[in-house]
Design a protein around this motif. Structure first.
Motif, PDB file in Angstrom:
ATOM      1  N   GLN A   1       6.097   8.913   6.128  1.00  0.00           N
ATOM      2  CA  GLN A   1       5.203   7.798   5.837  1.00  0.00           C
ATOM      3  C   GLN A   1       5.112   7.617   4.324  1.00  0.00           C
ATOM      4  OE1 GLN A   1       1.499   9.021   7.531  1.00  0.00           O
ATOM      5  NE2 GLN A   1       2.083   8.596   9.638  1.00  0.00           N
ATOM      6  N   PHE A   2       5.334   6.400   3.878  1.00  0.00           N
ATOM      7  CA  PHE A   2       5.233   6.110   2.452  1.00  0.00           C
ATOM      8  C   PHE A   2       4.160   5.073   2.186  1.00  0.00           C
ATOM      9  CE2 PHE A   2       6.384   3.622  -1.313  1.00  0.00           C
ATOM     10  CZ  PHE A   2       6.490   4.632  -2.268  1.00  0.00           C
ATOM     11  N   GLY A   3       4.102   4.040   3.022  1.00  0.00           N
ATOM     12  CA  GLY A   3       3.119   2.990   2.818  1.00  0.00           C
ATOM     13  C   GLY A   3       3.383   1.821   3.740  1.00  0.00           C
ATOM     14  N   ALA A   4       3.004   0.630   3.298  1.00  0.00           N
ATOM     15  CA  ALA A   4       3.191  -0.563   4.121  1.00  0.00           C
ATOM     16  C   ALA A   4       3.275  -1.800   3.243  1.00  0.00           C
ATOM     17  CB  ALA A   4       2.051  -0.712   5.127  1.00  0.00           C
ATOM     18  N   LEU A   5       4.061  -2.750   3.716  1.00  0.00           N
ATOM     19  CA  LEU A   5       4.091  -4.093   3.133  1.00  0.00           C
ATOM     20  C   LEU A   5       3.025  -4.912   3.844  1.00  0.00           C
ATOM     21  CD1 LEU A   5       5.387  -6.423   1.483  1.00  0.00           C
ATOM     22  CD2 LEU A   5       6.991  -6.715   3.401  1.00  0.00           C
ATOM     23  N   ASN A   6       2.088  -5.493   3.098  1.00  0.00           N
ATOM     24  CA  ASN A   6       0.957  -6.209   3.680  1.00  0.00           C
ATOM     25  C   ASN A   6       1.033  -7.686   3.338  1.00  0.00           C
ATOM     26  OD1 ASN A   6      -0.050  -3.598   4.303  1.00  0.00           O
ATOM     27  ND2 ASN A   6      -0.940  -3.486   2.251  1.00  0.00           N
ATOM     28  N   LEU A   7       0.976  -8.532   4.367  1.00  0.00           N
ATOM     29  CA  LEU A   7       1.003  -9.966   4.175  1.00  0.00           C
ATOM     30  C   LEU A   7      -0.274 -10.564   4.752  1.00  0.00           C
ATOM     31  CD1 LEU A   7       4.682 -10.697   5.311  1.00  0.00           C
ATOM     32  CD2 LEU A   7       3.861  -9.925   3.081  1.00  0.00           C
ATOM     33  N   TYR A   8      -0.878 -11.486   4.020  1.00  0.00           N
ATOM     34  CA  TYR A   8      -2.112 -12.116   4.434  1.00  0.00           C
ATOM     35  C   TYR A   8      -1.948 -13.635   4.412  1.00  0.00           C
ATOM     36  CZ  TYR A   8      -3.829  -7.455   3.329  1.00  0.00           C
ATOM     37  OH  TYR A   8      -4.000  -6.096   3.275  1.00  0.00           O
TER      38      TYR A   8
ATOM     39  N   PHE B   1      -2.912 -11.436   9.639  1.00  0.00           N
ATOM     40  CA  PHE B   1      -2.423 -10.237   8.963  1.00  0.00           C
ATOM     41  C   PHE B   1      -1.062  -9.846   9.527  1.00  0.00           C
ATOM     42  CE2 PHE B   1      -6.925 -10.249   9.883  1.00  0.00           C
ATOM     43  CZ  PHE B   1      -7.522 -10.150   8.631  1.00  0.00           C
ATOM     44  N   LEU B   2      -0.202  -9.371   8.656  1.00  0.00           N
ATOM     45  CA  LEU B   2       1.095  -8.845   9.078  1.00  0.00           C
ATOM     46  C   LEU B   2       1.396  -7.643   8.200  1.00  0.00           C
ATOM     47  CD1 LEU B   2       3.769  -8.912  10.615  1.00  0.00           C
ATOM     48  CD2 LEU B   2       4.565 -10.703   9.050  1.00  0.00           C
ATOM     49  N   ALA B   3       1.496  -6.471   8.801  1.00  0.00           N
ATOM     50  CA  ALA B   3       1.736  -5.234   8.052  1.00  0.00           C
ATOM     51  C   ALA B   3       2.956  -4.531   8.629  1.00  0.00           C
ATOM     52  CB  ALA B   3       0.517  -4.315   8.130  1.00  0.00           C
ATOM     53  N   CYS B   4       3.881  -4.181   7.755  1.00  0.00           N
ATOM     54  CA  CYS B   4       5.118  -3.508   8.173  1.00  0.00           C
ATOM     55  C   CYS B   4       5.244  -2.184   7.435  1.00  0.00           C
ATOM     56  CB  CYS B   4       6.331  -4.379   7.873  1.00  0.00           C
ATOM     57  SG  CYS B   4       6.330  -5.959   8.745  1.00  0.00           S
TER      58      CYS B   4
ATOM     59  N   THR C   1       0.844  -1.186   0.000  1.00  0.00           N
ATOM     60  CA  THR C   1       0.000   0.000   0.000  1.00  0.00           C
ATOM     61  C   THR C   1       0.879   1.235   0.000  1.00  0.00           C
ATOM     62  OG1 THR C   1      -1.887  -1.011   1.112  1.00  0.00           O
ATOM     63  CG2 THR C   1      -1.637   1.357   1.366  1.00  0.00           C
ATOM     64  N   VAL C   2       0.546   2.192  -0.835  1.00  0.00           N
ATOM     65  CA  VAL C   2       1.229   3.482  -0.866  1.00  0.00           C
ATOM     66  C   VAL C   2       0.200   4.553  -0.516  1.00  0.00           C
ATOM     67  CG1 VAL C   2       2.393   5.183  -2.338  1.00  0.00           C
ATOM     68  CG2 VAL C   2       2.942   2.752  -2.548  1.00  0.00           C
ATOM     69  N   VAL C   3       0.602   5.521   0.288  1.00  0.00           N
ATOM     70  CA  VAL C   3      -0.289   6.609   0.675  1.00  0.00           C
ATOM     71  C   VAL C   3       0.233   7.910   0.082  1.00  0.00           C
ATOM     72  CG1 VAL C   3      -1.311   7.906   2.568  1.00  0.00           C
ATOM     73  CG2 VAL C   3      -0.928   5.447   2.809  1.00  0.00           C
ATOM     74  N   GLN C   4      -0.589   8.549  -0.721  1.00  0.00           N
ATOM     75  CA  GLN C   4      -0.228   9.834  -1.318  1.00  0.00           C
ATOM     76  C   GLN C   4      -1.300  10.859  -0.975  1.00  0.00           C
ATOM     77  OE1 GLN C   4       0.489   9.405  -5.541  1.00  0.00           O
ATOM     78  NE2 GLN C   4       2.587   8.714  -5.204  1.00  0.00           N
ATOM     79  N   GLU C   5      -0.850  11.954  -0.358  1.00  0.00           N
ATOM     80  CA  GLU C   5      -1.760  13.025   0.052  1.00  0.00           C
ATOM     81  C   GLU C   5      -2.920  12.480   0.871  1.00  0.00           C
ATOM     82  OE1 GLU C   5      -2.886  15.134  -3.453  1.00  0.00           O
ATOM     83  OE2 GLU C   5      -0.890  15.953  -3.790  1.00  0.00           O
ATOM     84  N   GLY C   6      -2.595  11.521   1.744  1.00  0.00           N
ATOM     85  CA  GLY C   6      -3.578  10.973   2.658  1.00  0.00           C
ATOM     86  C   GLY C   6      -4.465   9.894   2.076  1.00  0.00           C
TER      87      GLY C   6
END
Length: 279
Positions: free
Chosen positions: A171-178, A160-163, A92-97
């Motif tokens: 803040q840029f985003g997160a690595l998401n593992l399911y 769930f595992l999110a880093c 996941t990447v977050v840009q401008e919220g």
């Protein structure tokens, strides 16, 4: 390593949700506060083959020359391949919220990510906001994010595992593992996931700096080229009209403002017109 099973899931969820006190999500951070050297040591001791895979994939030739989107896709694929309990992975990447999924290994990743975006919370978004790793099973997650967890469970995700991905301190985003395993992710999984996230953050930071540097060089080259054309046009006007260089520049600027055409384009057109006259 966990074993895949879906038996007893509803009973486990019901038992935990009957408890009066909800979990504090921040106590679920088990590894991300540790130093990188410690994480590497643990991951290398517990899963040497997995660490070798990660290092080869993310520091080898396959990672060179890729843009940020391609790098993130490589990170997602590497995480799924290296972490045995991971059935789906994404970034996941977050840009401008606004969060969006930039990389994913399968449609399940997109579906679960959308579940989080729709309700505005979940392990991934918490990891981004708090810059801390979140590791939860479905029974823990339902206490924290009930709406999201019900939707994710319908997609077959039980852990769930999110880093977080932190680039240049931001803040840029997160690595998401399911995972479809009821047992969820273990300590070794989290150590490896945090290591991957930190390598990924460094790769992204380097690529963004390179792009900024390349853009700056391009802007400087364009500015130099524009200045050269403008100086030539000034000289031509000064000679033909017998005016000073400053007055010649004033002529170019007036034409640019009156026609709403960039100064460089006015100068280039002026040189072409003089060239046609002389020809």
């Amino acid at each position: 390593m966990s074993t895949d099973t879906d038996t007893g899931e509803q009973d486990l969820v019901r038992d935990r949700t009957d408890e009066p006190d909800l979990l504090d999500v921040d106590v679920l951070n088990r590894a991300s506060g540790r130093g990188t050297r410690d994480l590497v040591a643990q991951a290398a001791a517990d899963q040497p083959a997995a660490v070798a895979l990660v290092v080869d994939a993310l520091t080898g030739s396959e990672a060179h020359g890729r843009d940020v989107t391609e790098l993130l896709q490589l990170v997602a694929r590497t995480a799924k391949a290296a972490i045995a309990d991971c059935d789906s992975a994404g970034v996941t990447v977050v840009q401008e919220g606004t969060p969006f999924t930039s990389a994913w290994t399968d449609e399940r990743t997109l579906s679960v990510d959308r579940d989080q975006y729709d309700v505005g919370d979940g392990p991934c978004l918490h990891a981004v906001r708090q810059q801390t790793c979140v590791r939860v099973t479905v029974s823990e997650a339902v206490q924290l994010w009930p709406d999201f967890t019900r939707a994710a469970r319908a997609d077959g995700v039980l852990a769930f595992l999110a880093c977080p991905l932190v680039v240049d301190g931001q803040q840029f985003g997160a690595l998401n593992l399911y995972s479809r395993s009821l047992d969820g992710f273990g300590d070794a999984d989290e150590a490896l996931a945090v290591l991957i996230a930190r390598i990924a953050s460094g790769l992204v930071a380097g690529q963004l700096r390179q792009h900024r540097s390349a853009a700056l060089v391009s802007q400087l080259e364009e500015a130099i080229a524009s200045r050269a054309v403008i100086e030539q046009a000034k000289g031509a006007i000064a000679v033909v009209r017998q005016v000073s260089p400053d007055d010649a520049f004033g002529v170019l600027r007036t034409v640019s403002q009156d026609t709403n055409v960039k100064l460089r384009e006015v100068a280039a057109r002026t040189l072409r017109e003089f060239g046609a006259l002389l020809g």
